[in-house]
Design a protein around this motif. Sequence first.
Motif, PDB file in Angstrom:
ATOM      1  N   ARG A 257      -5.891  13.517   2.836  1.00  0.00           N
ATOM      2  CA  ARG A 257      -6.182  13.231   1.274  1.00  0.00           C
ATOM      3  C   ARG A 257      -5.087  11.477   1.639  1.00  0.00           C
ATOM      4  NH1 ARG A 257      -6.419  17.645  -0.251  1.00  0.00           N
ATOM      5  NH2 ARG A 257      -4.591  17.560  -0.978  1.00  0.00           N
ATOM      6  N   LEU A 258      -3.945  12.012   1.749  1.00  0.00           N
ATOM      7  CA  LEU A 258      -3.108  10.628   2.194  1.00  0.00           C
ATOM      8  C   LEU A 258      -3.143   9.568   2.601  1.00  0.00           C
ATOM      9  CD1 LEU A 258       0.159   9.624   1.413  1.00  0.00           C
ATOM     10  CD2 LEU A 258       0.385  11.133   2.595  1.00  0.00           C
ATOM     11  N   ARG A 259      -3.875  10.679   4.471  1.00  0.00           N
ATOM     12  CA  ARG A 259      -3.802   9.260   5.198  1.00  0.00           C
ATOM     13  C   ARG A 259      -5.359   8.188   4.396  1.00  0.00           C
ATOM     14  NH1 ARG A 259      -6.209  10.398  10.183  1.00  0.00           N
ATOM     15  NH2 ARG A 259      -4.879   8.399  10.913  1.00  0.00           N
ATOM     16  N   GLU A 260      -6.144   9.185   3.886  1.00  0.00           N
ATOM     17  CA  GLU A 260      -6.967   8.442   3.079  1.00  0.00           C
ATOM     18  C   GLU A 260      -7.304   7.489   1.946  1.00  0.00           C
ATOM     19  OE1 GLU A 260      -9.403  11.581   1.992  1.00  0.00           O
ATOM     20  OE2 GLU A 260     -10.543  11.748   3.618  1.00  0.00           O
ATOM     21  N   ARG A 261      -6.068   7.623   1.474  1.00  0.00           N
ATOM     22  CA  ARG A 261      -5.717   6.996   0.230  1.00  0.00           C
ATOM     23  C   ARG A 261      -4.589   5.969   0.635  1.00  0.00           C
ATOM     24  NH1 ARG A 261      -2.756  11.536  -2.590  1.00  0.00           N
ATOM     25  NH2 ARG A 261      -1.539   9.463  -3.434  1.00  0.00           N
ATOM     26  N   LEU A 262      -4.209   6.188   1.869  1.00  0.00           N
ATOM     27  CA  LEU A 262      -2.805   4.483   2.025  1.00  0.00           C
ATOM     28  C   LEU A 262      -4.675   3.728   3.159  1.00  0.00           C
ATOM     29  CD1 LEU A 262       0.156   6.873   3.947  1.00  0.00           C
ATOM     30  CD2 LEU A 262       0.151   4.930   2.008  1.00  0.00           C
TER      31      LEU A 262
ATOM     32  N   THR B 163       1.658   9.431  -5.536  1.00  0.00           N
ATOM     33  CA  THR B 163       2.236  10.851  -5.211  1.00  0.00           C
ATOM     34  C   THR B 163       3.019  11.497  -5.271  1.00  0.00           C
ATOM     35  OG1 THR B 163       1.281   9.776  -3.016  1.00  0.00           O
ATOM     36  CG2 THR B 163       1.828  11.794  -2.580  1.00  0.00           C
TER      37      THR B 163
ATOM     38  N   THR C 285      -7.107   3.184   2.086  1.00  0.00           N
ATOM     39  CA  THR C 285      -8.021   2.470   1.420  1.00  0.00           C
ATOM     40  C   THR C 285      -7.629   1.379   0.416  1.00  0.00           C
ATOM     41  OG1 THR C 285      -7.372   3.659  -0.680  1.00  0.00           O
ATOM     42  CG2 THR C 285      -9.731   4.370   0.702  1.00  0.00           C
ATOM     43  N   LYS C 286      -5.904   1.236   1.138  1.00  0.00           N
ATOM     44  CA  LYS C 286      -5.927   0.159   0.332  1.00  0.00           C
ATOM     45  C   LYS C 286      -4.965  -1.216   0.738  1.00  0.00           C
ATOM     46  CE  LYS C 286      -3.936   2.689  -3.547  1.00  0.00           C
ATOM     47  NZ  LYS C 286      -3.960   1.502  -4.827  1.00  0.00           N
TER      48      LYS C 286
ATOM     49  N   GLY D  45       0.588  -1.158   0.309  1.00  0.00           N
ATOM     50  CA  GLY D  45       0.428   0.286  -0.535  1.00  0.00           C
ATOM     51  C   GLY D  45       0.496   1.420   0.272  1.00  0.00           C
TER      52      GLY D  45
ATOM     53  N   VAL E 186       1.145   3.673  -2.764  1.00  0.00           N
ATOM     54  CA  VAL E 186       0.194   5.949  -2.450  1.00  0.00           C
ATOM     55  C   VAL E 186       1.525   6.215  -3.276  1.00  0.00           C
ATOM     56  CG1 VAL E 186       0.069   7.570  -0.979  1.00  0.00           C
ATOM     57  CG2 VAL E 186      -0.859   4.488  -1.450  1.00  0.00           C
TER      58      VAL E 186
END
Length: 186
Positions: free
Chosen positions: A109-114, A81, A116-117, A73, A77
């Motif tokens: 947004r970075l935390r959310e994308r991570l 990024t 979801t992985k 993940g 990401v």
Amino acid sequence: MARLPRRRNPSGAGGLGRMADPMILTLRLDADAMSRLEVERRAFFPAARNVIPAHVTLFQRLPYDRPDEVMAGCAAVARATAPMPARAAGILAFSQGGAIALEVDGFHRLRERLATKWSFPLADQDRAKRKPHATVMNRSRKEAVAVALEMLRARFAPFDATAEGLDLWHYRGGPWEAAGAWSFVG
């Protein structure tokens, strides 16, 4: 920002319960910014407990038994990024310490994308909204905190930085052991 997604936790508890040697994911800033944060941490953090470098935590209780999933993940990401502008903006006061407050474009947004992985449930403290910061003093007596915060405020000047990547660590009962690093490519 909304809280990060809640997933079913098989333990039935609100968090992950006691976890041996969890993994910690931090945001890597440029070398100059990290050096400046480290100077403040060395000046104010109790020396006997200052066993890790200055850092900006993204997640602090990732499961130690899922390293491949965590790393995959992070890699995915980081590839997607771009480096992010950041700014050391002020001082945060805690009851037992203080931190340098950071403004980082895209931090949430970075935390959310991570999140979801990964298929595993996040601990409560990792689901909660987090203010980006670098702790420079913690677990200190109230009197010492007041003096240190006054000194820190007097000498602090905001500065610009760049968030350049992700660093993954294994918690080892105090010290941390490097587990992976990914630069933002975006």
